[in-house]
Enzyme design. Structure first.
Site, PDB file in Angstrom:
ATOM      1  N   GLU A  47       3.420  13.278   4.250  1.00 14.02           N
ATOM      2  CA  GLU A  47       2.932  12.504   3.105  1.00 14.02           C
ATOM      3  C   GLU A  47       2.147  13.402   2.146  1.00 14.02           C
ATOM      4  O   GLU A  47       2.220  13.222   0.927  1.00 14.02           O
ATOM      5  CB  GLU A  47       2.073  11.327   3.580  1.00 14.02           C
ATOM      6  CG  GLU A  47       1.742  10.345   2.467  1.00 14.02           C
ATOM      7  CD  GLU A  47       1.362   8.951   2.966  1.00 14.02           C
ATOM      8  OE1 GLU A  47       2.248   8.094   3.058  1.00 14.02           O
ATOM      9  OE2 GLU A  47       0.182   8.716   3.278  1.00 14.02           O
ATOM     10  N   GLY A  75      -6.040   7.502   2.653  1.00 11.01           N
ATOM     11  CA  GLY A  75      -5.686   6.796   3.885  1.00 11.01           C
ATOM     12  C   GLY A  75      -5.473   7.730   5.062  1.00 11.01           C
ATOM     13  O   GLY A  75      -6.030   7.523   6.136  1.00 11.01           O
ATOM     14  N   ARG A  76      -4.681   8.789   4.860  1.00  8.93           N
ATOM     15  CA  ARG A  76      -4.354   9.667   5.988  1.00  8.93           C
ATOM     16  C   ARG A  76      -5.504  10.583   6.372  1.00  8.93           C
ATOM     17  O   ARG A  76      -5.381  11.352   7.326  1.00  8.93           O
ATOM     18  CB  ARG A  76      -3.085  10.461   5.686  1.00  8.93           C
ATOM     19  CG  ARG A  76      -3.117  11.284   4.414  1.00  8.93           C
ATOM     20  CD  ARG A  76      -1.716  11.749   4.022  1.00  8.93           C
ATOM     21  NE  ARG A  76      -1.662  12.435   2.743  1.00  8.93           N
ATOM     22  CZ  ARG A  76      -1.567  11.844   1.548  1.00  8.93           C
ATOM     23  NH1 ARG A  76      -1.556  10.520   1.469  1.00  8.93           N
ATOM     24  NH2 ARG A  76      -1.493  12.537   0.446  1.00  8.93           N
ATOM     25  N   LYS A 115       8.473  -0.006  -2.499  1.00 10.44           N
ATOM     26  CA  LYS A 115       7.688  -1.254  -2.565  1.00 10.44           C
ATOM     27  C   LYS A 115       8.161  -2.104  -3.749  1.00 10.44           C
ATOM     28  O   LYS A 115       8.290  -3.325  -3.650  1.00 10.44           O
ATOM     29  CB  LYS A 115       6.204  -0.939  -2.766  1.00 10.44           C
ATOM     30  CG  LYS A 115       5.510  -0.319  -1.575  1.00 10.44           C
ATOM     31  CD  LYS A 115       3.987  -0.234  -1.852  1.00 10.44           C
ATOM     32  CE  LYS A 115       3.322   0.841  -1.011  1.00 10.44           C
ATOM     33  NZ  LYS A 115       1.931   1.081  -1.384  1.00 10.44           N
TER      34      LYS A 115
END
Lengths: 550, 550
Positions: free
Chosen positions: A369, A282-283, A507
Site C-alpha cells: 500500500e 491507517g497502516r 470503491k
C-alpha cells in the site's frame, strides 16, 4: 567508489556544469540518477555473475554484512553484494536524501504532500520528553490504558454488571492487520495476562465473519470497539450495525469507538470515544488507540508499554545510527537493490515463529500500500516499478508448501527469514536449524548428484533477521523496523509512501453498482446471475427444499 | 488461425519434412513451439496494445469468454484475449497433448515419471462403478466414515469413557493445508453438524503451535490424528511426540494415524491406522483419509460425501467437456497466457468469501509446489519460467491492504476473483458488489480527473469465478477445478507437476547442522548467537531474573 565517481563525472558533464566537479553541483534528480547508474554498472560488471557460493566464502565480507540494534540482529551476507556494493548503496541513500527526509519526518514536516499531512506515527510511541512527542497523543494513550485497566480490574463492567472479558474489534485494513498481528504475536508470551479473556477481530464485510466471531460470545460480557478514522468505512459500518443488533438494546452501551470523527461515533451510539489525528495513516496506526485499546484490554498495560518502548528504541536507532549500521536503511537498500537493480517482482517474508504468523500479511499491507505507486512524489510517471509483491507464511509450514518454486523455479524470489533465539526444547532447535538451512540452500544450491530433476541452482538472495525473543518489546521494535524500512525504501523509489489513492476507484465503482450503474456488460451479467440464483434459492426455501446443491 | 498455420508451416519446413504439411508430421516439441509462436505473434500484433476498456465493449466477445460447470461460473472477459486468442490457446493445449495426458492420468498411467508413479487422486472421489475407481481406496473411505460415525455417535469413546468431541490433526504441507482449508470453508454452512466439536491443526514444528492448539483441550476427550505418508516427517514426528506426552499414558490410545507406513505408526503407539497409496501426492491428498478423517469427525459423513461428489462432478466435466468449455483447461490456458506470454511473475487469488479465506494458501501450495520447476519432464533445463508466485487474501480485507499496488503499481498482477451467490443481507450484497467492482476497476482504470496521483492505468487482467454457494459440493468442485488446472498448466509448461525434489536440499542442510556441520560461516555465526542467547537466558532464569527484554 571508482564507478560512482566516474558516473558522477559523466552526469556532471551531461548536465553542462563544466567547472564544478563535486556532487553538490548536481540537481537532486541527477545526483540520484548518477548514484543509481554507478550502482547498476558495478552490479552488472562485478557482482551479478558471482555465485553466492563464492561470495559466502569471504568471511570478512560476511562480517561486513551484519548489523544489530534493539535485540534484532541482521545478516545479509546472502545478498548479491560485495563490500563495495554496500558503499554504492549508501551513496544512493545519500543521493536520495534519506537522512534529510527521516529528520524532516521526525520534525513533523509535511511528508505526505498529496494529502498535505505530516507523518507522525513516531509520536505515538514517544515519551513526553521526546522532541517529537505530541501532548494530545500522550493524553489519549493515558486514557486508553486507564480504561483498559478499569475493564480488566472489573471497575468498569457491562450494563448488567458482568465483567467485560471479551472484546470484539471491528475495523479493516490498517484498523485490523496491525492489531491482529500483534495480538497473535503476544498470545503465547502473555498467555497468563490474557487468561479468561478473548479478543476477536471483524474485518470482512462478509456476514460469515461476524457470525463466526460472535457465535460463542455473550453480549452481556462483550465490549465492542468500532475502529474507523472517518466512521464512514463501508465494511466497518455495516459490520458495526450487525454487531449492534446482536448486542441488543440492553447492551448498546457496550460499544466504544476509535475514530477521528467523534460526532458520527456518538450519533451511532458509541459511549466512549478515543481519537487519533490525521497525521497517522491507517497502516501506521497500531500504536494509536487502534491497536493499544484492544491489546491493552487483552494483555494489560505492561505489554502495551513494552510494545511502545520497543518501537521507540527502533526510532532512536533509525534517527541516530550511521547509514551503514542503520537497520531500517539497510533493509530498504537491500529491498531496493533486489527490486530496482535486479528487477525482482516479489519478496517473501518468512518468519520461523508461529507467533509471527500474521507478520507477512502485516508487511504485505505496509509495503504494497505504501510503495505500490505509479508516479513519483511530484506526480511524474515512474519509468521503473516501485513496490514489490510481498507474500509469505510462517516456516516450517511454508517449506512444505511453496518453497519448491523458490528453490527450483526460474523466477528468483528474494527471501527474508526471521528467526528467534528463545524457544523450548528439541522442537525449537529444529525450527532454528531450518531457519538457517533454508537460507543456505537458496544461496548455495546443489547439483542434485547429476540428476537435473534434483538440481537446485542456488545463487538466490535472502537475508536473516534474528530476534532475541518474541516479547512485546521486540515485536514493537520489529514493526517499527519495517515501518521505517518501508518509508526509506519509498524515498529511494521517490514515491509518496503515505497516500493510497489507488484504492478509491474500486470503491467508486461499487457505489455505482449499488445505484444501478454497473460499468461493464460483464458485471451486469454477473449481477443478473447473482440475483437469479438468490431468487431460485428463496423459492426453494419457500417450497420447503433448501439444501440441494445442484 | 492465420498465424498458427503460418508458424506450423515454418516449423514444418525447418524440421525438413518437405512433403507433409499437416501438424501430424511435426515432432511433439515442434508442434508445441509452433503453436506457442503463433500465439505469441498474435498477442504481440493484435491484442497487447488493445486496452481492456475497448475489449470489454464487444459483447459477443464477452459472451464467448464464459463457461460453466458444477455450479461454478467462469467469466474471463477481463483477460487480454480476443476470440481468436482463445482458438490459439486451445491449439497450444492440443499441441501439448493436454487431452491425451488427462486421459492417461485417469487410466492410471505413470504421470509422475521421476518417481515412477501414477497419479490417482481422482480415484479417491470415484464411485465404485467408475472405470478409474480403486477398490482399496473405497474400502478405506468406508472405514474412515464408519469410524467417524462411531466417534460422533459416541459408540467409540475415550479410554476413561468420555466422548471424543475434540480432534487434533498433526501434519504439515499437503497433510494440513487442504484439510484446514476445507475445515474453514465448511464452518459456517455446517455449524450445526459441528456443534460442541472442535478440530485443530498442528503443522509448525515451533512448540508454540502445539501449545496454542492444546491449551484449552482435555486429553480425556481429545482424539489425535498423526498424518504422515512415511511417518518420518520430522516436524510431524516431533509434534506427535509432544502431543503424546500431553495425552499421558492414560490416553495414549487416543492416537490414530493416516500413513502408508503402518508398521512405524504402530510402533509409535497409534491404535487405528488408515492407509493411502503412493499414487496420491501430499498436495492432492485432501480426498484421502488425510482430509476425510478429520473432516468427517468434525462435520459428519454427509458433508464429506458431498465434498467428494463435487470433486467427482468436476472430474467428469474435466474428462468430457470440449476444451473450449472445459473449466480446468480454460483456467490453465489463461494462467499460461499471463505467465508465459505476458511474462507475469505473480498471480493473486482473491476469494470474496470469508469461508474461503484459506483457499489462496491452498492454491499457493498446489501450484507453486507442482509447477515451480526448473526442468521439463525429460530433465532439460527450461528456458522460460514455469509456475507463478501465487498469493492472496479474502476480499474485502485485501482491498484495504495490498490492492493499492494492483491498481497503481507498475507491476501487473493478474487476479482471480472468487464470488459467491448465496449470502445474507446488505452485507453480502456489498461483498458481491466489491467482487464485481474491483475487476472492473482493474480493467477499466480511470484518469483520476487529471491528477496523476489518482490515475489508475487499468488494462489489468482478471477473471471472475462465481460459486452458487459455499457448501461441501461446491468446495469439492472448486478444489478439483484447481487441481486439474494445475496439472493442465503443468502439461502446457511441459514440467512434471507431481514431484517436488526442490524441497530436499533444505532438509539435508538442516540435518547437517544437527550433526554439527553447518554449510556456511554465516550460519555458524547465527548458531553461535542462538546458543549464547539461550545460555544467557538460562543464567538469567537461574539467577531469578528472566523477563528482561534488553
Amino acid at each position: 567508489m571508482r564507478f560512482a565517481t566516474l558516473a558522477l563525472l559523466a552526469a556532471t558533464r551531461a548536465a553542462g556544469t563544466k567547472s564544478s566537479l563535486g556532487p553538490a553541483a548536481l540537481a537532486p534528480q541527477q545526483q540520484r540518477d548518477a548514484a543509481i547508474d554507478a550502482l547498476r554498472h558495478h552490479v552488472n560488471e562485478e557482482v551479478e555473475q558471482r555465485h553466492l557460493r563464492d561470495l559466502l566464502e569471504d568471511e570478512a565480507r560476511c562480517n561486513a554484512c551484519t548489523a544489530e540494534a534493539c535485540g534484532l540482529y541482521l545478516d545479509f551476507a546472502r545478498q548479491k553484494v560485495t563490500v563495495h556494493t554496500i558503499d554504492l548503496l549508501i551513496n544512493v541513500a545519500r543521493a536520495c536524501n534519506v537522512e534529510e527526509k527521516r529528520d524532516a519526518m521526525f520534525r513533523g514536516e509535511v511528508m505526505n504532500p498529496t494529502e498535505n499531512r505530516s507523518v507522525r506515527h513516531v509520536s505515538l510511541r514517544a515519551t513526553r520528553g521526546d522532541p517529537y512527542a505530541i501532548e494530545e497523543a500522550q493524553d489519549t494513550l493515558d486514557r486508553v490504558l486507564d480504561f483498559a485497566r478499569a475493564v480488566r480490574s472489573r471497575h468498569v463492567r457491562g450494563s448488567s454488571g458482568e465483567a467485560l472479558v471479551d472484546v470484539v474489534a471491528i475495523g479493516i485494513g490498517g484498523s485490523s492487520l496491525g492489531p491482529a498481528c500483534v495480538h497473535e504475536a503476544l498470545a503465547s508470551e502473555y498467555a497468563s495476562e490474557a487468561d479468561g479473556r478473548r479478543l476477536r477481530f471483524i474485518a470482512n464485510v462478509d456476514p460469515v465473519e461476524t457470525e463466526m466471531a460472535l457465535r460463542d460470545l455473550d453480549p452481556a460480557s462483550t465490549l465492542v470497539i468500532v475502529i474507523s478514522k472517518t466512521f464512514t468505512t463501508k465494511e466497518t459500518m455495516l459490520n458495526a450495525a450487525l454487531v449492534k443488533t446482536w448486542l441488543g438494546e440492553q447492551y448498546e452501551s457496550h460499544m466504544c469507538a476509535v475514530t477521528a470523527a467523534a460526532e458520527k461515533a456518538r450519533a451511532f451510539g458509541c459511549e466512549r470515544i478515543f481519537g487519533f489525528g490525521d497525521y497517522v495513516g491507517g497502516r501506521y496506526s497500531v500504536w494509536s488507540p487502534v491497536g493499544c485499546l484492544p491489546l491493552a484490554l487483552q494483555y494489560g498495560v505492561r505489554p502495551v508499554r513494552e510494545l511502545l518502548r520497543g518501537a521507540r528504541a527502533m526510532d532512536l536507532h533509525f534517527r541516530e545510527a550511521p547509514l551503514s549500521e542503520n537497520l531500517p536503511v539497510l533493509l530498504a537498500l537491500v529491498g531496493f537493490l533486489n527490486a530496482f537493480i535486479y528487477e525482482r517482482d516479489c519478496r517473501a517474508v518468512l518468519p520461523y515463529a508461529r507467533a509471527l504468523s500474521l507478520f507477512p500479511r502485516y508487511v504485505q499491507q505496509l509495503e504494497m500500500e505504501s510503495n505500490g505507486k505509479g508516479v513519483d512524489v511530484e506526480g511524474n510517471a515512474l519509468t521503473e516499478p516501485a513496490g514489490e509483491v510481498v507474500f509469505g507464511e510462517a516456516g516450517t509450514p511454508g517449506q512444505h508448501s511453496f518453497y519448491q518454486l523458490l528453490h527450483q523455479g526460474l523466477r528468483v524470489v528474494p527471501c527474508e527469514f526471521l528467526g528467534v533465539c528463545q524457544g523450548d526444547g528439541e522442537n525449537h532447535d529444529e525450527l532454528f536449524r531450518n531457519f538457517c538451512a533454508q537460507a543456505d540452500a537458496l544461496a548455495l544450491g546443489d547439483d542434485g548428484g547429476g540428476d537435473n530433476h534434483r538440481r537446485c541452482p542456488g545463487d538466490r538472495p535472502s537475508l536473516s533477521l534474528m530476534l532475541d525473543r518474541v516479547d512485546a518489546f521486540h515485536v514493537g521494535a520489529l514493526l517499527a523496523l519495517y515501518e521505517h524500512r518501508t518509508a526509506a525504501q519509498g524515498w529511494l523509489y521517490g514515491v509518496n509512501s503515505f497516500d493510497q489513492f489507488g484504492v478509491e476507484l474500486g470503491k467508486r465503482l461499487a457505489g455505482l453498482i449499488e445505484s444501478g450503474d454497473a460499468a461493464t456488460a460483464s458485471t451486469r451479467a454477473l449481477l443478473a446471475r447473482y440475483r437469479a440464483k438468490r431468487v431460485a434459492r428463496m423459492e426453494a426455501l419457500a417450497a420447503g427444499g433448501g439444501g440441494a446443491s445442484e
